[in-house]
Design a protein around this motif. Structure first.
Motif, mmCIF file in Angstrom:
data_model
loop_
_atom_site.group_PDB
_atom_site.id
_atom_site.type_symbol
_atom_site.label_atom_id
_atom_site.label_comp_id
_atom_site.label_asym_id
_atom_site.label_seq_id
_atom_site.Cartn_x
_atom_site.Cartn_y
_atom_site.Cartn_z
ATOM 1 N N GLY A 1 -34.013 -21.002 12.018
ATOM 2 C CA GLY A 1 -34.736 -19.993 11.243
ATOM 3 C C GLY A 1 -36.211 -20.290 11.042
ATOM 4 N N LYS A 2 -36.687 -21.413 11.554
ATOM 5 C CA LYS A 2 -38.097 -21.768 11.350
ATOM 6 C C LYS A 2 -38.854 -21.896 12.661
ATOM 7 N N GLU A 3 -40.113 -21.501 12.612
ATOM 8 C CA GLU A 3 -41.021 -21.719 13.739
ATOM 9 C C GLU A 3 -41.155 -23.233 13.935
ATOM 10 N N LEU A 4 -41.009 -23.702 15.151
ATOM 11 C CA LEU A 4 -41.110 -25.143 15.409
ATOM 12 C C LEU A 4 -42.571 -25.580 15.515
ATOM 13 N N GLU A 5 -42.839 -26.789 15.072
ATOM 14 C CA GLU A 5 -44.199 -27.316 15.190
ATOM 15 C C GLU A 5 -44.564 -27.523 16.651
ATOM 16 N N GLU A 6 -43.657 -28.147 17.395
ATOM 17 C CA GLU A 6 -43.890 -28.277 18.830
ATOM 18 C C GLU A 6 -42.824 -27.482 19.568
ATOM 19 N N LYS A 7 -43.265 -26.579 20.422
ATOM 20 C CA LYS A 7 -42.283 -25.804 21.178
ATOM 21 C C LYS A 7 -41.527 -26.721 22.127
ATOM 22 N N LEU A 8 -40.293 -26.307 22.418
ATOM 23 C CA LEU A 8 -39.420 -27.129 23.250
ATOM 24 C C LEU A 8 -39.164 -26.435 24.577
ATOM 25 N N VAL A 9 -39.171 -27.213 25.623
ATOM 26 C CA VAL A 9 -38.862 -26.697 26.946
ATOM 27 C C VAL A 9 -37.363 -26.845 27.175
ATOM 28 N N VAL A 10 -36.717 -25.796 27.660
ATOM 29 C CA VAL A 10 -35.334 -25.921 28.108
ATOM 30 C C VAL A 10 -35.407 -26.519 29.509
ATOM 31 N N ARG A 11 -34.799 -27.678 29.703
ATOM 32 C CA ARG A 11 -35.076 -28.466 30.928
ATOM 33 C C ARG A 11 -35.024 -27.635 32.220
ATOM 34 N N PRO A 12 -36.097 -27.761 33.009
ATOM 35 C CA PRO A 12 -36.068 -27.209 34.363
ATOM 36 C C PRO A 12 -35.644 -28.306 35.333
ATOM 37 N N THR A 13 -35.717 -29.539 34.879
ATOM 38 C CA THR A 13 -35.387 -30.771 35.589
ATOM 39 C C THR A 13 -35.713 -31.860 34.573
ATOM 40 N N SER A 14 -35.222 -33.089 34.774
ATOM 41 C CA SER A 14 -35.273 -34.043 33.654
ATOM 42 C C SER A 14 -36.140 -35.277 33.860
ATOM 43 N N GLU A 15 -36.979 -35.301 34.883
ATOM 44 C CA GLU A 15 -37.774 -36.511 35.118
ATOM 45 C C GLU A 15 -38.532 -36.969 33.867
ATOM 46 N N THR A 16 -39.056 -36.027 33.101
ATOM 47 C CA THR A 16 -39.891 -36.430 31.962
ATOM 48 C C THR A 16 -39.065 -37.084 30.860
ATOM 49 N N ILE A 17 -37.976 -36.458 30.478
ATOM 50 C CA ILE A 17 -37.166 -37.033 29.398
ATOM 51 C C ILE A 17 -36.465 -38.303 29.883
ATOM 52 N N VAL A 18 -36.115 -38.340 31.148
ATOM 53 C CA VAL A 18 -35.512 -39.551 31.707
ATOM 54 C C VAL A 18 -36.507 -40.708 31.594
ATOM 55 N N ASN A 19 -37.761 -40.460 31.950
ATOM 56 C CA ASN A 19 -38.746 -41.533 31.852
ATOM 57 C C ASN A 19 -38.984 -41.958 30.407
ATOM 58 N N HIS A 20 -38.989 -40.990 29.512
ATOM 59 C CA HIS A 20 -39.134 -41.329 28.099
ATOM 60 C C HIS A 20 -38.046 -42.310 27.666
#
Lengths: 547, 547
Positions: free
Chosen positions: B162-181
């Motif tokens: 119900g709240k506007e998020l401070e940082e918008k979130l991407v629905v994964r198109p592929t996971s290299e970034t989160i995997v590296n994190h």
């Protein structure tokens, strides 16, 4: 020593980087003294967890984590839970608040659950398929109590391909709405019924208070959805599936759940009746571990899911839905785990037997390793999930503790004397110390396989027995509200006759923190009087605090 | 007749409601005359598809779909593809534009792919796990070419709970970034490498032009991610995985893909090198059916994924990622299908053998059904995926066409005379009519099992052979740009020496519609001159129009 990898383990314990201080300078004490990470203790989500650095690369081992331990379970159940998850490498926090990364060892438990369930679902006539996760917002609004239940928890996609969307999309919190939308296209006559499907999927609920496995913003689950021509068939199906879950809990997970019906207040948003399995965790809080809903015609009326019956009349279908999720993994941890860490029921354990070869002198090594490999092959060929840890980076004592912490049900030790006598030593994870250790077991393949299978079954049964005893000694029969309050205050579950209304149920929750977990299917015989009102009651209910 | 269900089929063909006109009043003609639905023909997404109504519930069969047919493949390949998907009940459109519902029969093909791949991934040392699908937007921006490649295709969650998020979130198109994190948290020293994982997941790319299986807004895939200590190991891994895919394509899917390296222009956003398998579809367009990327240190530098090497130096890891998706199911349809519908390679077919019992008189029925059941049990016990269609709602002729359309590789017919002689009839899906039909095959279990396995292998090989011949007769060796243009204009693939630059590559695309599909691993020997510039060239490239 080569590249210092542990080849036998990489496939399941891919990144066991966090547990690696040398036992030589890090003696084992009474309670578990493995260096531990506690990413879960602090809910910091972006902060990088500093894991123990092991060495300077020149052979010197630096132990920065000497004082880290798994919190004893009795001291702080929640801290213990988080420590176990971190140390056994079951999961980590994701970068977005409330999300969870399921690590290989935790995921392997989920795979074992999937493997069992998939067979049962197919045996009972269901087919797997896949629905899109984006649901038009308008769908969610169609069933009144459904939108009321789910709207506070929704994640919304409002931008796609760089453009503001005309209709915002819900990331599925559950799929009844989109399933019904599709069912209207596939169901025409009674010949199309029953329609029985299942999907394995991720779902998203914007939870405020999260806890790994138990309640996360995104989780994995299966959701079954069925449509039937009659109310009776739908009821039968809902009951059949709660039975599948119950059997799974008892026979595979060794969790003696109590199956029953939810109160009206606790029923799923959109269901006519919700059946549940309730498990007692080690801290005696209840965990709703699986649910099966008789949806009646609630969704079919909202979506117009109709069929032409044998008399040519248009009728709305009768539906069910049912689910278990990665939450179940949390239930397994909190049911069986102890101060030494995780304790896995053999039937769901990714590794059922760990073999630890033991040698002191170099000339003993080859013989011990050969015997260990041959034992491994024997057990593997018999369908037992077995691994060897033959790394020479760790002492046997360190390994013992490590695999105990990982919850591996059986440990096999093979030393030089065992090799000469053709025997080995087996220890049970569920019975600590010497009591659980048997020497002189023959390596002869058929005898060994029979012995190991037997022991695995014994561990499986003993976990169930222990959990059942624990459960039963913590359920109190109550006949008045005062007794109920006292039982709850003691941290126990209260079971008592109940025929009062929703308002009284809310009062219990406000005053004691406990809710009705279920009206169990197994009911005591004889006349009963409601513990709250004194009126006659048909059923007893179980009250407890819950996750 | 009871409830008119087809119990033997419900588990796989759950909702076969759409194909049900009676052959009695709906005679079979030369080309396939099954009533068909065409939800895919019109891209209307919310409009309810009107499927054929079967009867008035009193036994009268109403045929509203007499004129519906599967468009011949030669007439309109795209219409044929969509008709096959609808009629074989592989998939439907979801309510949100570009999304797809994968129906049980289509999903079962995906499950067969998963089953094979899971074994191979584990054999090659990878563990399954699961990463959250929501990725902080800032992650996507960290690797420059990655954000450039993916930002136009992102779905963004901007509201949660119900709240506007401070940082918008991407629905994964592929996971290299989160995997590296996460890798930065798990990788500390060279002892933690290689780290080799895989996940089965849904991904979202906001595609404008969608096509079922081939390009959908959300799709299912596996994505492997690995980290290594050296560039050489990463390269070996990337090659190993493209080999796994190639082997799968040839041996399981009977698709003679061409494996090779992508041009710089066609390389994955964020990779150093992309390897690909390219398949030729029935319309001779190319389909990129799987890719394996050597990511070099691009992501590890962007995310600071470092390890301490054996000399105590901090270094960035070398990485790979690799994926195949539900797109592969589309590739199977478009490689093997024909005017009669789907044609499935036996090793991936959800049903490998369909048994059709045939009887005319009531007194023949029991004998025929008993013999059919016993044949079914024999084959099932031998691990063959077999079903009986013993419904008496349909004539054998109707069933023949139906299962041909469903692509079932072998059909067994058992009639009263077969029962007395202890024999049966087997027809191959890949050889139409009498030529593919063999009479008088013994029902004797060991002989029958051997025969059926043999035939399944023959069908499997013959599909691969046929596809290979088709592929090879449609690849033209070219030595000049004019020849290339001519080959492409004829709808063929062009193979020719290439050492020109990105600009010339773009020119080819603009002028011919063809792109470099790959520089194949298999290269002709001898000196070569670039077809475009005349300069010396090390390699030939393959150019084709593609999906």
């Amino acid at each position: 020593m080569g590249a210092l990898r542990l080849p036998a383990l990489t496939s399941i314990f891919t990144s066991s980087s966090s547990v690696r201080s040398s036992p030589a300078i890090f003696p084992l004490k009474h309670h578990l003294r493995l260096p531990v990470r506690r990413p879960f203790s602090a809910q910091s989500t972006t902060e990088k967890v500093v894991a123990p650095e092991l060495g300077d690369g020149k052979g010197k081992v630096v132990d920065k984590d000497k004082d880290r331990v798994i919190t004893p379970r009795s001291q702080d159940f929640n801290a213990w839970y988080l420590d176990v998850i971190a140390n056994a490498e079951l999961a980590d926090y994701g970068p977005v608040r409330g999300t969870m990364v399921i690590r290989p060892y935790g995921y392997a438990i989920w795979e074992a659950i999937q493997e069992y369930m998939n067979v049962k679902f197919k045996e009972t006539g269901h087919s797997n398929m896949y629905f899109p996760q984006f649901i038009p917002y308008s769908f969610i609004e169609k069933e009144a109590s459904h939108v009321e239940g789910f709207s506070p928890e929704l994640a919304l996609v409002t931008v796609g391909g760089g453009k503001e969307l005309e209709e915002k999309l819900v990331v599925r919190p559950t799929s009844e709405t989109i399933v019904n939308h599709m069912f209207t296209q596939w169901i025409h006559s009674y010949r199309d019924l029953p329609l029985m499907i299942n999907q394995w999927a991720n779902v998203t609920r914007w939870e405020m208070r999260t806890k790994p496995f138990i309640r996360t913003l995104e989780f994995l689950w299966q959701e079954g959805h069925t449509a039937h021509a009659t109310a009776e068939e739908a009821e039968e199906e809902a009951m059949q599936m709660i039975d599948v879950y119950t059997k799974f809990a008892y026979e595979q997970a060794a969790i003696p759940v109590i199956a029953g019906r939810k109160s009206r207040v606790e029923t799923f948003a959109g269901a006519s009746t919700t059946y549940t399995i309730e498990a007692m965790m080690g801290d005696r809080k209840a965990l709703q571990a699986g649910t099966s809903h008789n949806l009646g015609q609630n969704f079919s009326r909202a979506f117009g899911t109709q069929f032409t019956d044998e008399n040519g009349q248009r009728q709305h279908v009768w539906q069910t839905s049912w689910a278990i999720s990665t939450r179940f993994v949390g239930g397994i941890i909190m049911t069986h785990g102890d101060d030494a860490g995780l304790l896995l029921p053999p039937r769901l354990a990714p590794v059922q037997v760990i073999i630890i070869p033991i040698w002191k002198k170099d000339n003993e090594k080859a013989g011990v390793l050969t015997a260990s490999s041959s034992v491994k092959e024997t057990l593997q060929a018999a369908g037992i999930k077995v691994k060897i840890d033959d790394s020479d980076q760790r002492t046997p004592g360190w390994k013992f503790n490590y695999y105990e912490m990982k919850g591996v049900p059986l440990r096999i030790e093979i030393g030089p004397r065992d090799v000469s006598s053709g025997t080995l030593v087996i220890s049970r994870r569920d019975i600590p110390g010497k009591q659980g250790k048997v020497f002189g077991i023959s390596m002869e393949p058929s005898a060994l396989v029979a012995y190991v299978k037997d022991k695995l079954n014994e561990v499986q049964s003993s976990l169930l027995e222990r959990a059942t005893t624990f459960r039963d000694s913590n359920i109190v029969d109550v006949s008045s509200y005062d007794e109920l309050k006292e039982a709850i205050a003691q941290g126990k579950w209260a079971r008592g006759p109940w025929s009062a209304g929703d308002e009284e149920e809310s009062k219990v929750k406000e005053e004691t923190g406990a809710t009705i977990r279920c009206f169990p299917f197994e009911q005591p015989e004889g006349p009963k009087k409601c513990l709250m009102t004194g009126n006659s009651a048909d059923e007893v209910a179980i009250f407890a605090k819950s996750y």
